[in-house]
Design a protein around this motif. Structure first.
Motif, PDB file in Angstrom:
ATOM      1  N   LEU A   1      78.859  97.018 -68.363  1.00 29.82           N
ATOM      2  CA  LEU A   1      80.011  96.809 -69.241  1.00 29.82           C
ATOM      3  C   LEU A   1      79.726  95.801 -70.355  1.00 29.82           C
ATOM      4  O   LEU A   1      80.140  96.036 -71.505  1.00 29.82           O
ATOM      5  CB  LEU A   1      81.243  96.385 -68.433  1.00 29.82           C
TER       6      LEU A   1
ATOM      7  N   VAL B   1      79.939  98.577 -63.635  1.00 28.25           N
ATOM      8  CA  VAL B   1      80.685  97.658 -64.502  1.00 28.25           C
ATOM      9  C   VAL B   1      79.973  96.317 -64.592  1.00 28.25           C
ATOM     10  O   VAL B   1      79.789  95.754 -65.685  1.00 28.25           O
ATOM     11  CB  VAL B   1      82.125  97.479 -63.980  1.00 28.25           C
TER      12      VAL B   1
ATOM     13  N   VAL C   1      90.262  95.913 -69.835  1.00 28.48           N
ATOM     14  CA  VAL C   1      89.463  95.202 -68.823  1.00 28.48           C
ATOM     15  C   VAL C   1      90.365  94.592 -67.756  1.00 28.48           C
ATOM     16  O   VAL C   1      89.954  94.450 -66.595  1.00 28.48           O
ATOM     17  CB  VAL C   1      88.543  94.128 -69.459  1.00 28.48           C
TER      18      VAL C   1
ATOM     19  N   SER D   1      87.881  90.492 -66.419  1.00 27.41           N
ATOM     20  CA  SER D   1      88.102  91.684 -65.609  1.00 27.41           C
ATOM     21  C   SER D   1      87.880  91.398 -64.132  1.00 27.41           C
ATOM     22  O   SER D   1      88.649  91.860 -63.274  1.00 27.41           O
ATOM     23  CB  SER D   1      87.170  92.809 -66.074  1.00 27.41           C
TER      24      SER D   1
ATOM     25  N   TRP E   1      77.586 106.304 -74.863  1.00 27.54           N
ATOM     26  CA  TRP E   1      78.228 106.002 -73.595  1.00 27.54           C
ATOM     27  C   TRP E   1      79.240 107.063 -73.190  1.00 27.54           C
ATOM     28  O   TRP E   1      79.806 106.980 -72.097  1.00 27.54           O
ATOM     29  CB  TRP E   1      78.920 104.639 -73.671  1.00 27.54           C
TER      30      TRP E   1
ATOM     31  N   ILE F   1      88.236 101.956 -67.021  1.00 25.75           N
ATOM     32  CA  ILE F   1      86.915 102.382 -67.488  1.00 25.75           C
ATOM     33  C   ILE F   1      87.039 103.256 -68.723  1.00 25.75           C
ATOM     34  O   ILE F   1      86.314 103.077 -69.721  1.00 25.75           O
ATOM     35  CB  ILE F   1      86.162 103.127 -66.361  1.00 25.75           C
TER      36      ILE F   1
ATOM     37  N   VAL G   1      84.123  90.686 -69.264  1.00 27.90           N
ATOM     38  CA  VAL G   1      83.765  91.063 -67.899  1.00 27.90           C
ATOM     39  C   VAL G   1      84.254  90.005 -66.919  1.00 27.90           C
ATOM     40  O   VAL G   1      84.756  90.313 -65.834  1.00 27.90           O
ATOM     41  CB  VAL G   1      82.241  91.276 -67.767  1.00 27.90           C
TER      42      VAL G   1
ATOM     43  N   SER H   1      87.946 101.223 -71.745  1.00 30.68           N
ATOM     44  CA  SER H   1      86.844 100.376 -72.217  1.00 30.68           C
ATOM     45  C   SER H   1      85.812 101.174 -73.005  1.00 30.68           C
ATOM     46  O   SER H   1      85.157 100.629 -73.907  1.00 30.68           O
ATOM     47  CB  SER H   1      86.162  99.695 -71.024  1.00 30.68           C
ATOM     48  N   ILE H   2      85.658 102.444 -72.690  1.00 31.72           N
ATOM     49  CA  ILE H   2      84.636 103.259 -73.350  1.00 31.72           C
ATOM     50  C   ILE H   2      85.190 104.033 -74.540  1.00 31.72           C
ATOM     51  O   ILE H   2      84.545 104.121 -75.596  1.00 31.72           O
ATOM     52  CB  ILE H   2      83.999 104.238 -72.333  1.00 31.72           C
TER      53      ILE H   2
END
Length: 395
Positions: A233, A229, A305, A254, A365, A290, A251, A293-294
């Motif tokens: 990220l 991350v 996040v 987060s 990703w 996770i 980030v 986020s993806i």
């Protein structure tokens, strides 16, 4: 006489607490400052995705490889002076690494990771020795400060780059300043103090202890997610259409929201029968963040996040708490810390590297997200073993 002795002990404990917090503040900026400007560094130095993956992996690998040096340094110098030496070298590495091309960047990052690895091993032993009745709470507090330092570096590095006329080198070197401040403060609280040296390691090996291995695997697997991350990220979010400054801010947010769970998770777990339920809870939150986020629509990224940060703050502080509560004394805690972080961080280094390889291979990703889910499931399995109310080296 008793009042004077009590006052002196209180003052020494306060100075140690402040020193530990300043050290903790420096345990992540060397790593989290790179991610927000990774694409800029890559373009400037012509680094491929794999090269960028190696750059994010290198400090994590050195966290593990340098961990065995910590007990040796403690036996020779004492734990506090070993921390001071590591802080000084960290500051020098942070100043030097942006200004000597690719080789300087990689070498300086590796040295910084090694210094952080030494300090990370020694701090749990100091906590167990100086704050034995409140080890879980102290671990939570310095984990929260660690998260704060990581968050500040992640959020401020890209704005610093812009403030320095788009030059990434001074933005990266800037994070030597907190290390210098911490080194001075740590040195002042050691002035005139004869720090005890740890005894020679006993014959019983933690490498033959099943519980120690479970702790090491949990440490490594949750760390693999954390450093992936930190390193990737911002790039993932930029590839999904978010501006670099906002990606770094995401980030930073987060990491910042890790603070409450970093404090709360060990404290709540200390009032439970053991840490297993908390291990599952925080890791499920991490995997949810996770995945969101993806894969989830980018409009909801701030929710994901935040969920990710809450999960990772708890998972990391529980990992550090296990180093203290699974040992019966300070020396065993220091040895367990060395073993678990050596094995764990060496294993964790593969996470950011393999994510870079997977992205290079599939130009997406999505596969990396599946890989990270497998890591999280493995962390839950290891944590269920490590979270039992047992002690290492008990027959």
């Amino acid at each position: 006489m008793t009042n004077k002795t009590s006052t002196k002990k209180t003052r020494n404990a306060l100075f140690m607490f402040v020193g530990m917090m300043l050290v903790a503040l420096n345990l992540r900026p060397a790593l989290t400052s790179v991610g927000p400007i990774l694409k800029t560094i890559g373009d400037s130095l012509s680094l491929s995705s794999i090269g960028q993956g190696v750059l994010t992996t290198l400090p994590v690998l050195l966290l593990g490889l340098a961990a065995p040096l910590a007990p040796r340094a403690a036996r020779k110098l004492g734990m506090e002076r070993a921390v001071l030496v590591a802080l000084i070298i960290l500051g020098v590495a942070m100043i030097v690494r942006p200004y000597f091309g690719v080789s300087g960047l990689f070498l300086g990052t590796a040295v910084a990771g090694g210094c952080i690895g030494v300090m990370s091993v020694l701090l749990p032993g100091i906590v167990k020795r100086d704050f034995p009745e409140s080890a879980s709470l102290m671990t939570g507090i310095y984990t929260a400060v660690l998260c704060t330092g990581a968050s500040i570096a992640a959020g401020a590095t890209e704005p610093l780059r812009m403030a320095f006329d788009s030059a990434w080198q001074p933005a990266l070197a800037f994070w030597a300043i907190p290390a210098v401040i911490a080194a001075v403060a740590w040195w002042l609280q050691l002035d005139g103090k004869q720090t005890p040296k740890t005894p020679n390691a006993p014959k019983k090996s933690l490498f033959k202890d099943k519980l120690a291995w479970q702790i090491a695997f949990y440490m490594g697997l949750q760390s693999s997610l954390a450093y992936t991350v930190f390193g990737w990220l911002p790039t993932i979010l930029q590839d999904r259409g978010i501006e670099p400054v906002n990606a770094g801010l995401a980030v930073s947010v987060s990491i910042l929201v890790q603070v409450p769970t970093a404090i709360a998770a060990p404290w709540i777990a200390s009032h439970m029968r053991d840490q297993r339920a908390m291990v599952v809870l925080v890791m499920v939150a991490t995997l949810t963040g996770i995945a969101g986020s993806i894969y989830a629509p980018i409009e909801g990224i701030w929710l994901w996040v935040i969920v990710l940060g809450l999960g990772q703050g708890g998972s990391f502080s529980i990992a550090l708490t296990l180093l203290a509560v699974r040992a019966r004394d300070a020396d065993t805690a220091a040895r367990l810390s060395g073993m678990a972080q050596s094995v764990g961080y060496t294993m964790a280094a593969l996470g950011p590297l393999l994510v870079g390889v997977l992205h290079e291979r599939f130009d997406s990703w999505n596969v990396a997200g599946i890989f990270l889910s497998v890591i999280g499931i493995g962390a839950i399995v290891a944590g269920l073993g490590a979270g039992r109310r047992l002690y290492v080296l008990d027959d």
